[in-house]
Write a protein that holds these residues in place. Structure first.
Motif, PDB file in Angstrom:
ATOM      1  N   SER A  77      37.573  32.688  45.699  1.00 56.47           N
ATOM      2  CA  SER A  77      36.372  33.361  46.164  1.00 56.47           C
ATOM      3  C   SER A  77      35.559  33.816  44.957  1.00 56.47           C
ATOM      4  O   SER A  77      36.126  34.118  43.897  1.00 56.47           O
ATOM      5  N   GLY A  78      34.234  33.857  45.118  1.00 56.01           N
ATOM      6  CA  GLY A  78      33.426  34.273  43.985  1.00 56.01           C
ATOM      7  C   GLY A  78      31.971  34.472  44.333  1.00 56.01           C
ATOM      8  O   GLY A  78      31.560  34.414  45.501  1.00 56.01           O
ATOM      9  N   ALA A  95      31.556  35.402  38.990  1.00 57.31           N
ATOM     10  CA  ALA A  95      32.925  35.896  39.156  1.00 57.31           C
ATOM     11  C   ALA A  95      33.681  34.973  40.091  1.00 57.31           C
ATOM     12  O   ALA A  95      33.115  34.444  41.048  1.00 57.31           O
ATOM     13  N   MET A  96      34.987  34.783  39.816  1.00 51.78           N
ATOM     14  CA  MET A  96      35.834  33.924  40.642  1.00 51.78           C
ATOM     15  C   MET A  96      37.230  34.544  40.704  1.00 51.78           C
ATOM     16  O   MET A  96      37.809  34.901  39.673  1.00 51.78           O
ATOM     17  N   THR A 104      43.857  29.112  37.537  1.00 49.37           N
ATOM     18  CA  THR A 104      43.167  30.176  36.806  1.00 49.37           C
ATOM     19  C   THR A 104      43.184  29.896  35.307  1.00 49.37           C
ATOM     20  O   THR A 104      42.148  29.950  34.634  1.00 49.37           O
ATOM     21  N   ALA A 105      44.353  29.594  34.770  1.00 50.23           N
ATOM     22  CA  ALA A 105      44.486  29.347  33.330  1.00 50.23           C
ATOM     23  C   ALA A 105      43.692  28.124  32.901  1.00 50.23           C
ATOM     24  O   ALA A 105      42.977  28.146  31.888  1.00 50.23           O
ATOM     25  N   LYS A 115      37.444  32.998  35.892  1.00 50.75           N
ATOM     26  CA  LYS A 115      38.494  33.144  36.899  1.00 50.75           C
ATOM     27  C   LYS A 115      39.466  34.269  36.555  1.00 50.75           C
ATOM     28  O   LYS A 115      39.826  34.468  35.397  1.00 50.75           O
ATOM     29  N   THR A 116      39.880  34.968  37.599  1.00 51.43           N
ATOM     30  CA  THR A 116      40.949  35.945  37.487  1.00 51.43           C
ATOM     31  C   THR A 116      41.718  35.943  38.809  1.00 51.43           C
ATOM     32  O   THR A 116      41.329  35.284  39.762  1.00 51.43           O
ATOM     33  N   ILE A 117      42.811  36.670  38.844  1.00 53.44           N
ATOM     34  CA  ILE A 117      43.689  36.627  40.006  1.00 53.44           C
ATOM     35  C   ILE A 117      43.171  37.546  41.123  1.00 53.44           C
ATOM     36  O   ILE A 117      42.733  38.663  40.883  1.00 53.44           O
ATOM     37  N   GLY A 118      43.220  37.047  42.335  1.00 51.55           N
ATOM     38  CA  GLY A 118      42.893  37.812  43.528  1.00 51.55           C
ATOM     39  C   GLY A 118      43.588  37.167  44.715  1.00 51.55           C
ATOM     40  O   GLY A 118      44.337  36.196  44.555  1.00 51.55           O
TER      41      GLY A 118
END
Length: 248
Positions: A77-78, A95-96, A104-105, A115-118
């Motif tokens: 999502s972003g 944002a993602m 993500t990596a 990207k980051t964790i969600g």
């Protein structure tokens, strides 16, 4: 391990890399897109020069990846912001958030996806397509759209997804100063639209200090789409070097 063998690896750990060295192919990639009007000053605070804001709009998205080579299924999502660069209209990826560490990596290291964790989800509930995003145990976003109310022209759907996208590539050196500071561009060209729909939609954003989507507040929902595709993500290309600009 010989020096030349080290160069055959694209990431670490060497014996268990964070992501597979593949170009991911997305099969049954499902989008919920909601375009909404927001505060122009809030956009000016987050869109970097030399990008220009065309209208005070944001596209909120939830993407459910049915099958991805190298990564497996995941959801993302972003927010993307319509912009222009040197006369070309596109989107700045702001944002993602996603629930898959290798994706993500890879997105951050190989490209420049923010990207980051969600924990996003996309599902159907009592006649509504529902997209949610949680950060930790807290809700950050809830989106709803009437499920398959009206067909959307496949060409229009493809046009929504294949706009040029711009991202920031920021990497510090060992002294903490920027080592890479670039604006990069990407554009999807390998795409097949399988289904496309539009309909009424609503979007709620909730305040969270580590997932500040609500800093771009929802003033009016403009449009919504539900699209299912197969596609391949292309490589990114640098279009502006902030370090070179600073040295002038």
């Amino acid at each position: 391990m010989r020096s030349q063998d080290v160069l055959q690896h694209v990431t670490t750990p060497l014996v268990n890399p964070a992501f597979a060295p593949v170009t991911p192919r997305f099969t049954d990639r499902e989008y919920l897109n909601i375009v909404y009007r927001t505060d122009i000053d809030a956009l000016r605070a987050v869109v970097p020069e030399p990008l220009r804001i065309e209208e005070p709009l944001v596209r909120f998205e939830v993407m459910k990846m049915g099958d991805v080579s190298g990564y497996g299924p995941y959801t993302e999502s972003g927010q993307a912001i319509p912009v222009s660069f040197e006369g070309e209209r596109g989107e700045f990826l702001h944002a993602m958030y996603l629930d898959n560490f290798p994706a993500t990596a890879s997105g951050r290291e190989v490209s420049a996806y923010p990207k980051t964790i969600g924990t996003p989800r996309l599902y159907v509930d009592h006649g509504a397509l529902v997209g949610t995003l949680d950060y930790g145990s807290l809700r950050v976003a809830t989106a709803t759209m009437g499920y398959k109310h009206h067909s959307l022209d496949p060409a229009e759907a493809a046009a929504q997804i294949t706009v040029p996208t711009y991202m920031l590539k920021l990497a510090p050196g060992y002294d903490g100063a920027p080592r890479v500071a670039e604006l990069v561009r990407s554009r999807i060209t390998d795409i097949t639209v399988k289904q496309a729909w539009t309909g009424p939609a609503r979007l709620q954003l909730f305040e969270h200090v580590l997932a500040p989507m609500a800093d771009l507040p929802v003033l009016e929902v403009v449009s919504a789409s539900h699209i299912i595709t197969d596609l391949t993500l292309p490589r990114v290309t640098p279009v502006h070097d902030y370090l070179s600009e600073a040295q002038r």
